[in-house]
Design an enzyme around this catalytic site. Structure first.
Site, PDB file in Angstrom:
ATOM      1  N   TYR A  71       0.817  -1.212   0.000  1.00 31.74           N
ATOM      2  CA  TYR A  71       0.000   0.000   0.000  1.00 31.74           C
ATOM      3  C   TYR A  71       0.853   1.266   0.000  1.00 31.74           C
ATOM      4  O   TYR A  71       0.479   2.280  -0.586  1.00 31.74           O
ATOM      5  CB  TYR A  71      -0.938   0.020   1.213  1.00 31.74           C
ATOM      6  CG  TYR A  71      -2.026  -1.013   1.169  1.00 31.74           C
ATOM      7  CD1 TYR A  71      -2.878  -1.122   0.075  1.00 31.74           C
ATOM      8  CD2 TYR A  71      -2.224  -1.893   2.230  1.00 31.74           C
ATOM      9  CE1 TYR A  71      -3.901  -2.070   0.025  1.00 31.74           C
ATOM     10  CE2 TYR A  71      -3.242  -2.843   2.207  1.00 31.74           C
ATOM     11  CZ  TYR A  71      -4.067  -2.931   1.095  1.00 31.74           C
ATOM     12  OH  TYR A  71      -5.073  -3.863   1.063  1.00 31.74           O
ATOM     13  N   GLY A  85     -12.076  -7.996  -3.333  1.00 38.49           N
ATOM     14  CA  GLY A  85     -13.357  -8.242  -2.700  1.00 38.49           C
ATOM     15  C   GLY A  85     -13.787  -9.673  -2.929  1.00 38.49           C
ATOM     16  O   GLY A  85     -13.198 -10.396  -3.740  1.00 38.49           O
ATOM     17  N   GLN A  88     -18.615 -12.603  -6.814  1.00 38.84           N
ATOM     18  CA  GLN A  88     -20.038 -12.903  -6.891  1.00 38.84           C
ATOM     19  C   GLN A  88     -20.228 -14.373  -7.240  1.00 38.84           C
ATOM     20  O   GLN A  88     -19.687 -14.867  -8.221  1.00 38.84           O
ATOM     21  CB  GLN A  88     -20.679 -12.012  -7.967  1.00 38.84           C
ATOM     22  CG  GLN A  88     -22.188 -12.081  -8.017  1.00 38.84           C
ATOM     23  CD  GLN A  88     -22.744 -11.097  -9.038  1.00 38.84           C
ATOM     24  OE1 GLN A  88     -21.995 -10.381  -9.690  1.00 38.84           O
ATOM     25  NE2 GLN A  88     -24.048 -11.070  -9.185  1.00 38.84           N
ATOM     26  N   ARG A  94     -25.193  -8.749  -6.890  1.00 38.51           N
ATOM     27  CA  ARG A  94     -24.075  -7.878  -6.506  1.00 38.51           C
ATOM     28  C   ARG A  94     -24.344  -7.231  -5.137  1.00 38.51           C
ATOM     29  O   ARG A  94     -23.436  -6.987  -4.362  1.00 38.51           O
ATOM     30  CB  ARG A  94     -23.863  -6.810  -7.577  1.00 38.51           C
ATOM     31  CG  ARG A  94     -23.407  -7.381  -8.929  1.00 38.51           C
ATOM     32  CD  ARG A  94     -23.195  -6.261  -9.951  1.00 38.51           C
ATOM     33  NE  ARG A  94     -22.852  -6.775 -11.264  1.00 38.51           N
ATOM     34  CZ  ARG A  94     -23.719  -7.009 -12.239  1.00 38.51           C
ATOM     35  NH1 ARG A  94     -25.010  -6.798 -12.028  1.00 38.51           N
ATOM     36  NH2 ARG A  94     -23.335  -7.446 -13.410  1.00 38.51           N
ATOM     37  N   ASP A 154     -21.708  -2.811 -18.747  1.00 36.12           N
ATOM     38  CA  ASP A 154     -23.106  -3.057 -19.130  1.00 36.12           C
ATOM     39  C   ASP A 154     -23.464  -2.298 -20.409  1.00 36.12           C
ATOM     40  O   ASP A 154     -24.131  -2.835 -21.294  1.00 36.12           O
ATOM     41  CB  ASP A 154     -24.048  -2.608 -18.008  1.00 36.12           C
ATOM     42  CG  ASP A 154     -23.570  -3.048 -16.641  1.00 36.12           C
ATOM     43  OD1 ASP A 154     -23.967  -4.136 -16.207  1.00 36.12           O
ATOM     44  OD2 ASP A 154     -22.793  -2.298 -16.026  1.00 36.12           O
ATOM     45  N   ARG A 157     -22.029  -4.039 -23.319  1.00 34.94           N
ATOM     46  CA  ARG A 157     -22.818  -5.234 -23.638  1.00 34.94           C
ATOM     47  C   ARG A 157     -24.052  -4.851 -24.446  1.00 34.94           C
ATOM     48  O   ARG A 157     -24.417  -5.534 -25.422  1.00 34.94           O
ATOM     49  CB  ARG A 157     -23.239  -5.946 -22.345  1.00 34.94           C
ATOM     50  CG  ARG A 157     -22.103  -6.704 -21.666  1.00 34.94           C
ATOM     51  CD  ARG A 157     -22.507  -7.176 -20.280  1.00 34.94           C
ATOM     52  NE  ARG A 157     -21.487  -8.044 -19.683  1.00 34.94           N
ATOM     53  CZ  ARG A 157     -21.333  -8.228 -18.372  1.00 34.94           C
ATOM     54  NH1 ARG A 157     -22.134  -7.609 -17.513  1.00 34.94           N
ATOM     55  NH2 ARG A 157     -20.385  -9.033 -17.923  1.00 34.94           N
ATOM     56  N   ARG A 171     -18.819  -0.404 -32.419  1.00 36.37           N
ATOM     57  CA  ARG A 171     -18.284   0.948 -32.212  1.00 36.37           C
ATOM     58  C   ARG A 171     -19.127   2.006 -32.914  1.00 36.37           C
ATOM     59  O   ARG A 171     -18.965   3.199 -32.657  1.00 36.37           O
ATOM     60  CB  ARG A 171     -16.825   1.009 -32.688  1.00 36.37           C
ATOM     61  CG  ARG A 171     -15.876   0.156 -31.846  1.00 36.37           C
ATOM     62  CD  ARG A 171     -14.486   0.091 -32.443  1.00 36.37           C
ATOM     63  NE  ARG A 171     -14.502  -0.543 -33.766  1.00 36.37           N
ATOM     64  CZ  ARG A 171     -13.418  -0.753 -34.514  1.00 36.37           C
ATOM     65  NH1 ARG A 171     -12.229  -0.367 -34.065  1.00 36.37           N
ATOM     66  NH2 ARG A 171     -13.520  -1.331 -35.701  1.00 36.37           N
ATOM     67  N   VAL A 173     -22.360   1.989 -32.613  1.00 36.07           N
ATOM     68  CA  VAL A 173     -23.558   2.102 -31.769  1.00 36.07           C
ATOM     69  C   VAL A 173     -23.208   2.886 -30.515  1.00 36.07           C
ATOM     70  O   VAL A 173     -22.202   2.601 -29.856  1.00 36.07           O
ATOM     71  CB  VAL A 173     -24.090   0.699 -31.373  1.00 36.07           C
ATOM     72  CG1 VAL A 173     -25.294   0.834 -30.419  1.00 36.07           C
ATOM     73  CG2 VAL A 173     -24.454  -0.107 -32.601  1.00 36.07           C
ATOM     74  N   HIS A 181     -25.201  -0.518 -11.139  1.00 37.71           N
ATOM     75  CA  HIS A 181     -24.573  -1.632 -11.847  1.00 37.71           C
ATOM     76  C   HIS A 181     -25.084  -2.900 -11.174  1.00 37.71           C
ATOM     77  O   HIS A 181     -24.483  -3.434 -10.250  1.00 37.71           O
ATOM     78  CB  HIS A 181     -23.047  -1.535 -11.736  1.00 37.71           C
ATOM     79  CG  HIS A 181     -22.323  -2.736 -12.272  1.00 37.71           C
ATOM     80  ND1 HIS A 181     -22.500  -3.200 -13.553  1.00 37.71           N
ATOM     81  CD2 HIS A 181     -21.431  -3.573 -11.693  1.00 37.71           C
ATOM     82  CE1 HIS A 181     -21.735  -4.268 -13.742  1.00 37.71           C
ATOM     83  NE2 HIS A 181     -21.082  -4.526 -12.623  1.00 37.71           N
ATOM     84  N   THR A 236     -16.883 -13.355 -14.175  1.00 39.26           N
ATOM     85  CA  THR A 236     -16.652 -12.497 -15.338  1.00 39.26           C
ATOM     86  C   THR A 236     -15.390 -11.682 -15.079  1.00 39.26           C
ATOM     87  O   THR A 236     -15.220 -11.144 -13.987  1.00 39.26           O
ATOM     88  CB  THR A 236     -17.830 -11.535 -15.588  1.00 39.26           C
ATOM     89  OG1 THR A 236     -17.831 -10.522 -14.578  1.00 39.26           O
ATOM     90  CG2 THR A 236     -19.153 -12.263 -15.542  1.00 39.26           C
TER      91      THR A 236
END
Length: 325
Positions: A71, A85, A88, A94, A154, A157, A171, A173, A181, A236
């Site tokens: 640290y 952490g 999931q 989440r 998201d 996706r 790209r 869109v 989230h 993921t």
């Protein structure tokens, strides 16, 4: 050791060397983002091994120092990326993770701040909106220097699924998932564009290409994409790792880029003292500007519902882990 005060030296601290963290470091290595990456984790041996493994990719890519650290190495860092952490698990939302990960976060933020760190916190651990807000409160940092990955993955996706539907490059869109989230996130369909055409205009120009039912199916698949991946491979990490690298590139290179992130609400969407996903402009100083998308009536309702869900978990989670709001 080269300091961030040296010309062009960009230093990133990664806290959490699990699947997401190592995928992020790999994406940074392949794309030549930052000159130094320091990996910190309670599993010290893993960080040493990962640094060595990642360094083997450097001769094929871009010059970079990658090493295991502590640290205290955050003293002269530009960005601290927190992926540490509990992961999931299948069947777990989440938000179910909140108390476990709030307690883990407390052990990270305090020593980072004590190191003299004066850069930007980028939080990716879930539930990201709540952990980003907790990082703000625990660190005492100004809100523009504490951001979360939010709905970046998201939104991409959603872009991917829309692009597949109309057979264009993703790209081309532009599309945003807003809100938490998590399970209450939603697509801002009123602002999705394909080559400059709104969805409504595209449907008029290409009869039968989309139906409202099909849009609902795409949104549902976007919201549930993580569960689909987790059920198949357990976690993921490639997508979010690459999203984090993209955010770091925008920050380090002072891009003033618009990205969908978890940022502090100060009246936007009628929300206050809360982190939620929305498009935002980021540069070397962190958050420059929150872009509030004008929402229709249904989208406004869903944003409020998402915020309400987050507020409840924040109140319960902060109380359970003794974090002062």
């Amino acid at each position: 050791m080269t300091s961030t005060n040296s010309k062009n030296h960009q230093k990133v601290i990664l806290v959490g060397d699990g699947a997401v963290g190592s995928s992020f470091a790999y994406a940074m290595t392949l794309q030549g983002i930052a000159q130094e990456i320091v990996i910190v984790d309670i599993a010290k041996e893993r960080t040493v091994g990962d640094a060595l493994d990642l360094s083997d990719a450097v001769p094929y890519t871009f010059p970079k120092t990658i090493r295991s650290g502590e640290y205290s190495d955050a003293t002269d860092a530009d960005i601290v990326v927190i992926t540490a952490g509990a992961p999931q698990k299948p069947g777990e939302t989440r938000l179910d993770l909140v108390n476990k990960n709030l307690n883990i976060l407390k052990t990270i933020v305090n020593p980072i701040v004590e190191s003299g760190f004066n850069g930007i916190f980028l939080v990716a651990a879930n539930p990201v909106d709540i952990l980003t807000y907790a990082t703000l409160k625990l660190s005492g940092f100004p809100r523009h220097r504490v951001i979360g990955s939010g709905t970046s993955l998201d939104s991409n996706r959603l872009r991917k699924f829309v692009a597949e539907e109309v057979e264009v490059d993703p790209r081309s869109v532009h599309a945003y998932i807003l809100g938490e989230h998590g399970d209450s996130e939603f697509a801002a369909w009123s602002h999705v564009t394909i080559g400059g055409l709104t969805i409504k205009e595209w449907m008029a120009a290409h009869p039968g290409s989309f139906t409202h039912e099909r849009l609902e199916e795409i949104e549902k698949r976007t919201v549930n994409a993580a569960y689909e991946i987790i059920s198949g491979k357990g976690a993921t990490f490639y997508g979010v790792g690459t999203a984090l690298a993209r955010i770091c590139r925008a920050l380090l290179n002072n891009e003033n880029t618009v990205l969908p992130l978890s940022v502090y609400m100060d009246g936007q969407y009628g929300l206050n003292d809360l982190y939620v996903g929305t498009p935002a402009v980021v540069n070397k100083d962190g958050l420059r500007q929150v872009l509030e998308i004008p929402l229709n009536e249904e989208e406004t309702k869903r944003m409020q519902e998402s915020a309400t869900a987050l507020e409840k978990v924040i109140e319960d989670g902060f109380k359970a882990t003794d974090i002062k709001r």
